[in-house]
Motif scaffolding. Structure first.
Motif, PDB file in Angstrom:
ATOM      1  N   ILE A 114       0.818  -1.202   0.000  1.00  0.00           N
ATOM      2  CA  ILE A 114       0.000   0.000   0.000  1.00  0.00           C
ATOM      3  C   ILE A 114       0.857   1.260   0.000  1.00  0.00           C
ATOM      4  O   ILE A 114       0.524   2.261  -0.641  1.00  0.00           O
ATOM      5  CB  ILE A 114      -0.977   0.005   1.214  1.00  0.00           C
ATOM      6  CG1 ILE A 114      -1.934   1.200   1.151  1.00  0.00           C
ATOM      7  CG2 ILE A 114      -0.209   0.001   2.512  1.00  0.00           C
ATOM      8  CD1 ILE A 114      -2.895   1.164   0.013  1.00  0.00           C
ATOM      9  N   THR A 115       2.000   1.219   0.682  1.00  0.00           N
ATOM     10  CA  THR A 115       2.882   2.388   0.707  1.00  0.00           C
ATOM     11  C   THR A 115       3.423   2.682  -0.689  1.00  0.00           C
ATOM     12  O   THR A 115       3.484   3.835  -1.117  1.00  0.00           O
ATOM     13  CB  THR A 115       4.044   2.176   1.686  1.00  0.00           C
ATOM     14  OG1 THR A 115       3.514   1.968   3.006  1.00  0.00           O
ATOM     15  CG2 THR A 115       4.971   3.385   1.717  1.00  0.00           C
ATOM     16  N   ARG A 116       3.784   1.636  -1.422  1.00  0.00           N
ATOM     17  CA  ARG A 116       4.282   1.833  -2.784  1.00  0.00           C
ATOM     18  C   ARG A 116       3.178   2.383  -3.674  1.00  0.00           C
ATOM     19  O   ARG A 116       3.423   3.274  -4.494  1.00  0.00           O
ATOM     20  CB  ARG A 116       4.808   0.515  -3.348  1.00  0.00           C
ATOM     21  CG  ARG A 116       5.386   0.637  -4.762  1.00  0.00           C
ATOM     22  CD  ARG A 116       5.853  -0.720  -5.270  1.00  0.00           C
ATOM     23  NE  ARG A 116       6.859  -1.292  -4.376  1.00  0.00           N
ATOM     24  CZ  ARG A 116       7.331  -2.532  -4.500  1.00  0.00           C
ATOM     25  NH1 ARG A 116       6.849  -3.342  -5.448  1.00  0.00           N
ATOM     26  NH2 ARG A 116       8.257  -2.984  -3.671  1.00  0.00           N
ATOM     27  N   SER A 117       1.971   1.886  -3.527  1.00  0.00           N
ATOM     28  CA  SER A 117       0.857   2.376  -4.333  1.00  0.00           C
ATOM     29  C   SER A 117       0.580   3.847  -4.054  1.00  0.00           C
ATOM     30  O   SER A 117       0.393   4.652  -4.972  1.00  0.00           O
ATOM     31  CB  SER A 117      -0.401   1.549  -4.057  1.00  0.00           C
ATOM     32  OG  SER A 117      -0.216   0.206  -4.426  1.00  0.00           O
ATOM     33  N   LEU A 118       0.541   4.212  -2.775  1.00  0.00           N
ATOM     34  CA  LEU A 118       0.304   5.599  -2.411  1.00  0.00           C
ATOM     35  C   LEU A 118       1.428   6.505  -2.904  1.00  0.00           C
ATOM     36  O   LEU A 118       1.186   7.649  -3.307  1.00  0.00           O
ATOM     37  CB  LEU A 118       0.152   5.727  -0.896  1.00  0.00           C
ATOM     38  CG  LEU A 118      -1.123   5.125  -0.294  1.00  0.00           C
ATOM     39  CD1 LEU A 118      -1.033   5.079   1.226  1.00  0.00           C
ATOM     40  CD2 LEU A 118      -2.353   5.912  -0.737  1.00  0.00           C
ATOM     41  N   THR A 119       2.643   6.001  -2.888  1.00  0.00           N
ATOM     42  CA  THR A 119       3.783   6.782  -3.371  1.00  0.00           C
ATOM     43  C   THR A 119       3.656   7.059  -4.860  1.00  0.00           C
ATOM     44  O   THR A 119       3.919   8.180  -5.328  1.00  0.00           O
ATOM     45  CB  THR A 119       5.099   6.043  -3.072  1.00  0.00           C
ATOM     46  OG1 THR A 119       5.242   5.881  -1.651  1.00  0.00           O
ATOM     47  CG2 THR A 119       6.299   6.818  -3.613  1.00  0.00           C
ATOM     48  N   ARG A 120       3.239   6.068  -5.620  1.00  0.00           N
ATOM     49  CA  ARG A 120       3.055   6.275  -7.061  1.00  0.00           C
ATOM     50  C   ARG A 120       1.940   7.286  -7.325  1.00  0.00           C
ATOM     51  O   ARG A 120       2.059   8.146  -8.206  1.00  0.00           O
ATOM     52  CB  ARG A 120       2.731   4.952  -7.755  1.00  0.00           C
ATOM     53  CG  ARG A 120       3.892   3.965  -7.803  1.00  0.00           C
ATOM     54  CD  ARG A 120       3.569   2.818  -8.732  1.00  0.00           C
ATOM     55  NE  ARG A 120       3.448   3.288 -10.111  1.00  0.00           N
ATOM     56  CZ  ARG A 120       2.767   2.651 -11.062  1.00  0.00           C
ATOM     57  NH1 ARG A 120       2.103   1.531 -10.783  1.00  0.00           N
ATOM     58  NH2 ARG A 120       2.729   3.130 -12.287  1.00  0.00           N
ATOM     59  N   LEU A 121       0.853   7.165  -6.578  1.00  0.00           N
ATOM     60  CA  LEU A 121      -0.235   8.131  -6.707  1.00  0.00           C
ATOM     61  C   LEU A 121       0.247   9.543  -6.379  1.00  0.00           C
ATOM     62  O   LEU A 121      -0.017  10.495  -7.118  1.00  0.00           O
ATOM     63  CB  LEU A 121      -1.368   7.756  -5.758  1.00  0.00           C
ATOM     64  CG  LEU A 121      -2.538   6.940  -6.297  1.00  0.00           C
ATOM     65  CD1 LEU A 121      -3.425   6.477  -5.154  1.00  0.00           C
ATOM     66  CD2 LEU A 121      -3.344   7.743  -7.296  1.00  0.00           C
ATOM     67  N   ALA A 122       0.945   9.672  -5.262  1.00  0.00           N
ATOM     68  CA  ALA A 122       1.405  10.985  -4.812  1.00  0.00           C
ATOM     69  C   ALA A 122       2.385  11.597  -5.806  1.00  0.00           C
ATOM     70  O   ALA A 122       2.319  12.798  -6.112  1.00  0.00           O
ATOM     71  CB  ALA A 122       2.056  10.868  -3.439  1.00  0.00           C
ATOM     72  N   ARG A 123       3.286  10.785  -6.330  1.00  0.00           N
ATOM     73  CA  ARG A 123       4.290  11.312  -7.256  1.00  0.00           C
ATOM     74  C   ARG A 123       3.638  11.783  -8.556  1.00  0.00           C
ATOM     75  O   ARG A 123       3.960  12.854  -9.081  1.00  0.00           O
ATOM     76  CB  ARG A 123       5.335  10.234  -7.553  1.00  0.00           C
ATOM     77  CG  ARG A 123       6.442  10.690  -8.509  1.00  0.00           C
ATOM     78  CD  ARG A 123       7.278  11.776  -7.883  1.00  0.00           C
ATOM     79  NE  ARG A 123       8.084  12.480  -8.853  1.00  0.00           N
ATOM     80  CZ  ARG A 123       9.398  12.659  -8.755  1.00  0.00           C
ATOM     81  NH1 ARG A 123      10.060  12.166  -7.713  1.00  0.00           N
ATOM     82  NH2 ARG A 123      10.056  13.321  -9.665  1.00  0.00           N
ATOM     83  N   ALA A 124       2.693  11.012  -9.066  1.00  0.00           N
ATOM     84  CA  ALA A 124       1.998  11.407 -10.298  1.00  0.00           C
ATOM     85  C   ALA A 124       1.260  12.726 -10.101  1.00  0.00           C
ATOM     86  O   ALA A 124       1.291  13.612 -10.967  1.00  0.00           O
ATOM     87  CB  ALA A 124       1.028  10.307 -10.727  1.00  0.00           C
ATOM     88  N   TYR A 125       0.602  12.871  -8.960  1.00  0.00           N
ATOM     89  CA  TYR A 125      -0.152  14.094  -8.691  1.00  0.00           C
ATOM     90  C   TYR A 125       0.781  15.281  -8.478  1.00  0.00           C
ATOM     91  O   TYR A 125       0.575  16.364  -9.032  1.00  0.00           O
ATOM     92  CB  TYR A 125      -1.042  13.882  -7.456  1.00  0.00           C
ATOM     93  CG  TYR A 125      -1.899  15.069  -7.107  1.00  0.00           C
ATOM     94  CD1 TYR A 125      -2.772  15.631  -8.029  1.00  0.00           C
ATOM     95  CD2 TYR A 125      -1.841  15.637  -5.838  1.00  0.00           C
ATOM     96  CE1 TYR A 125      -3.567  16.724  -7.711  1.00  0.00           C
ATOM     97  CE2 TYR A 125      -2.641  16.721  -5.498  1.00  0.00           C
ATOM     98  CZ  TYR A 125      -3.493  17.261  -6.442  1.00  0.00           C
ATOM     99  OH  TYR A 125      -4.279  18.352  -6.124  1.00  0.00           O
ATOM    100  N   LEU A 126       1.840  15.090  -7.695  1.00  0.00           N
ATOM    101  CA  LEU A 126       2.727  16.209  -7.385  1.00  0.00           C
ATOM    102  C   LEU A 126       3.516  16.658  -8.614  1.00  0.00           C
ATOM    103  O   LEU A 126       3.793  17.847  -8.775  1.00  0.00           O
ATOM    104  CB  LEU A 126       3.679  15.832  -6.254  1.00  0.00           C
ATOM    105  CG  LEU A 126       4.406  17.010  -5.589  1.00  0.00           C
ATOM    106  CD1 LEU A 126       3.399  18.022  -5.056  1.00  0.00           C
ATOM    107  CD2 LEU A 126       5.300  16.521  -4.464  1.00  0.00           C
TER     108      LEU A 126
END
Length: 227
Positions: free
Chosen positions: A100-112
């Motif tokens: 889940i941490t990796r998934s959230l990181t990918r989401l956050a990076r794409a958005y930022l």
């Protein structure tokens, strides 16, 4: 019936004038929207004119007005397209992993990456500066941008909850999603807006993403029994 004087044959009437297409062809519409985006971001909404846009796009005023009768409608179309393209790219990414941490990181990076990009920052500046005079443009941006991103994140969180990875029952999926994108955007966007001549490094963006994700994980991610 009209006839030619010499032959007496019926005169050939000119063809009726073609009615203009109600909207420009897709490729021409993209050209106009690209030009409008560049003009709006360079000059701001109030200072930009349709004359500037039609010259930049190399089209007539009538072509622009056929699809977008006002400057506000044209800017709203730019907002819808720019936000829609990012939302579609986010939907196409595969975030479904057991980590889940990796998934959230990918989401956050794409958005930022979008939020602190030159285009993302310029669009945000124009929207915020014009919202008091044109509140409908501010609402259009919020509905097409942050609300849509929050909906995509909320759906992801709901699936993660179904897998037992996360627990957001205390606030609900929609609020948890808004909290997530707000944490991701917060410091990074503010620093970039207030330092317009500086561009964050990849390492700095990674640090912002990591801090945001770890904060969210600490609050909502379920830990293994006995962990």
């Amino acid at each position: 019936m009209a006839t030619h004087k010499e032959t007496g044959a019926p005169a050939r009437l000119p063809p009726p004038p073609r009615k203009p297409d109600p909207t420009p062809a897709p490729s021409k519409a993209d050209t106009i929207l690209n030009a409008a985006r560049d003009i709006f971001l360079a000059h701001g909404f109030s200072a930009a004119t349709t004359d500037m846009i039609q010259r930049e796009a190399h089209v007539s005023k009538s072509t622009v007005y056929a699809a977008w009768p006002t400057k506000e409608a044209l800017f709203a179309a730019v907002i819808q397209r720019e936000c829609g393209q990012f939302a579609n790219s986010l939907r196409e990414m595969d975030f479904e992993t057991d980590d889940i941490t990796r998934s959230l990181t990918r989401l956050a990076r794409a958005y930022l990456d979008l939020v602190v990009s030159p285009m993302g920052l310029a669009l945000y500046r124009v929207i915020v500066s014009e919202a008091p005079r044109f509140p409908e443009l501010g609402r259009a941006f919020y509905a097409a941008g942050p609300e849509v991103v929050a909906s995509i994140v909320g759906q992801f969180l709901e699936r993660a909850a179904a897998r037992g990875q996360i627990d957001v029952q205390a606030v609900g999926y929609t609020t948890a999603a808004m909290l997530f994108i707000s944490i991701v955007r917060g410091e990074a966007q503010l620093e970039c807006l207030t330092h317009p001549n500086a561009r964050p490094s990849e390492a700095q963006i990674d640090r912002w993403v990591e801090a945001a994700v770890q904060t969210f994980v600490q609050a909502f991610v379920k830990r293994p029994e006995g962990g």
